[in-house]
Scaffold this motif. Structure first.
Motif, PDB file in Angstrom:
ATOM      1  N   VAL A 223     -13.147   0.077  -2.549  1.00 54.60           N
ATOM      2  CA  VAL A 223     -13.207  -0.734  -3.756  1.00 54.60           C
ATOM      3  C   VAL A 223     -12.465  -2.049  -3.568  1.00 54.60           C
ATOM      4  O   VAL A 223     -12.992  -3.116  -3.861  1.00 54.60           O
ATOM      5  CB  VAL A 223     -12.616   0.049  -4.959  1.00 54.60           C
ATOM      6  N   VAL A 224     -11.239  -1.987  -3.097  1.00 54.22           N
ATOM      7  CA  VAL A 224     -10.403  -3.163  -2.985  1.00 54.22           C
ATOM      8  C   VAL A 224     -10.638  -3.890  -1.672  1.00 54.22           C
ATOM      9  O   VAL A 224     -10.656  -5.114  -1.617  1.00 54.22           O
ATOM     10  CB  VAL A 224      -8.903  -2.772  -3.115  1.00 54.22           C
ATOM     11  N   GLY A 225     -10.840  -3.144  -0.590  1.00 51.54           N
ATOM     12  CA  GLY A 225     -10.931  -3.770   0.720  1.00 51.54           C
ATOM     13  C   GLY A 225      -9.542  -4.143   1.182  1.00 51.54           C
ATOM     14  O   GLY A 225      -8.587  -4.088   0.426  1.00 51.54           O
ATOM     15  N   SER A 226      -9.428  -4.505   2.409  1.00 52.95           N
ATOM     16  CA  SER A 226      -8.136  -4.866   2.949  1.00 52.95           C
ATOM     17  C   SER A 226      -8.003  -6.379   3.031  1.00 52.95           C
ATOM     18  O   SER A 226      -8.780  -7.041   3.730  1.00 52.95           O
ATOM     19  CB  SER A 226      -7.970  -4.258   4.343  1.00 52.95           C
ATOM     20  N   VAL A 227      -7.033  -6.913   2.315  1.00 57.42           N
ATOM     21  CA  VAL A 227      -6.780  -8.351   2.383  1.00 57.42           C
ATOM     22  C   VAL A 227      -6.429  -8.730   3.814  1.00 57.42           C
ATOM     23  O   VAL A 227      -6.929  -9.728   4.344  1.00 57.42           O
ATOM     24  CB  VAL A 227      -5.653  -8.758   1.403  1.00 57.42           C
ATOM     25  N   ALA A 228      -5.596  -7.919   4.455  1.00 59.80           N
ATOM     26  CA  ALA A 228      -5.197  -8.220   5.835  1.00 59.80           C
ATOM     27  C   ALA A 228      -6.412  -8.247   6.761  1.00 59.80           C
ATOM     28  O   ALA A 228      -6.544  -9.142   7.603  1.00 59.80           O
ATOM     29  CB  ALA A 228      -4.175  -7.195   6.323  1.00 59.80           C
TER      30      ALA A 228
END
Length: 147
Positions: free
Chosen positions: A125-130
């Motif tokens: 849902v969010v995914g990884s910003v990094a």
């Protein structure tokens, strides 16, 4: 080699450890740092508990206070270590793009950031910003992971 380092943070415990590591690295290399936080706008539909329990005005006021506290703490640590430090913040849905844009704006030659290692539904849902910063940045990225 590195003279200008961007350190994005959300103020979480792991991100705070990455800020500390970035300050230490900057001191060792003689670099200056910019500590940067991105506040996400209020979402009516969210998995973030803070957003579910708040009105838009409450959330935005609280996130502003949180960002100021996070940046002030990082600035104080950098000063204590003798590292030149600027701070900045932004509010946007595109966190990874804001990080990359800030790195470009300040002519950073390194980004030091934490990876929370979200798994399962959170990662979907969010995914990884990094991961997004790693994928899209033309500037080297050093990912801090807790030992």
């Amino acid at each position: 080699m590195f003279r200008n380092i961007l350190i994005p943070t959300d103020g979480s415990p792991l991100a705070t450890l990455a800020v500390d590591a970035g300050i230490t690295f900057a001191k060792e290399t003689g670099a200056k740092i910019t500590v940067f936080t991105v506040m996400e706008p209020f979402h009516l539909l969210s998995i973030d508990a803070e957003q579910l329990a708040s009105t838009r005005e409450q959330y935005e006021a609280l996130s502003e206070v949180h960002a100021s506290e996070v940046l002030a703490a990082a600035h104080g640590k950098a000063q204590a270590a003798g590292v030149s430090c600027d701070t900045d913040q932004a509010r946007t849905h595109d966190v990874y793009r804001a990080i990359i844009r800030k790195a470009d704006d300040i002519d950073a030659d390194l980004i030091v950031m934490a990876s929370h290692g979200r798994g399962g539904v959170g990662a979907l849902v969010v995914g990884s910003v990094a991961a997004k910063v790693l994928t899209h940045s033309t500037i080297p990225v050093l990912i801090y992971r807790k030992k």
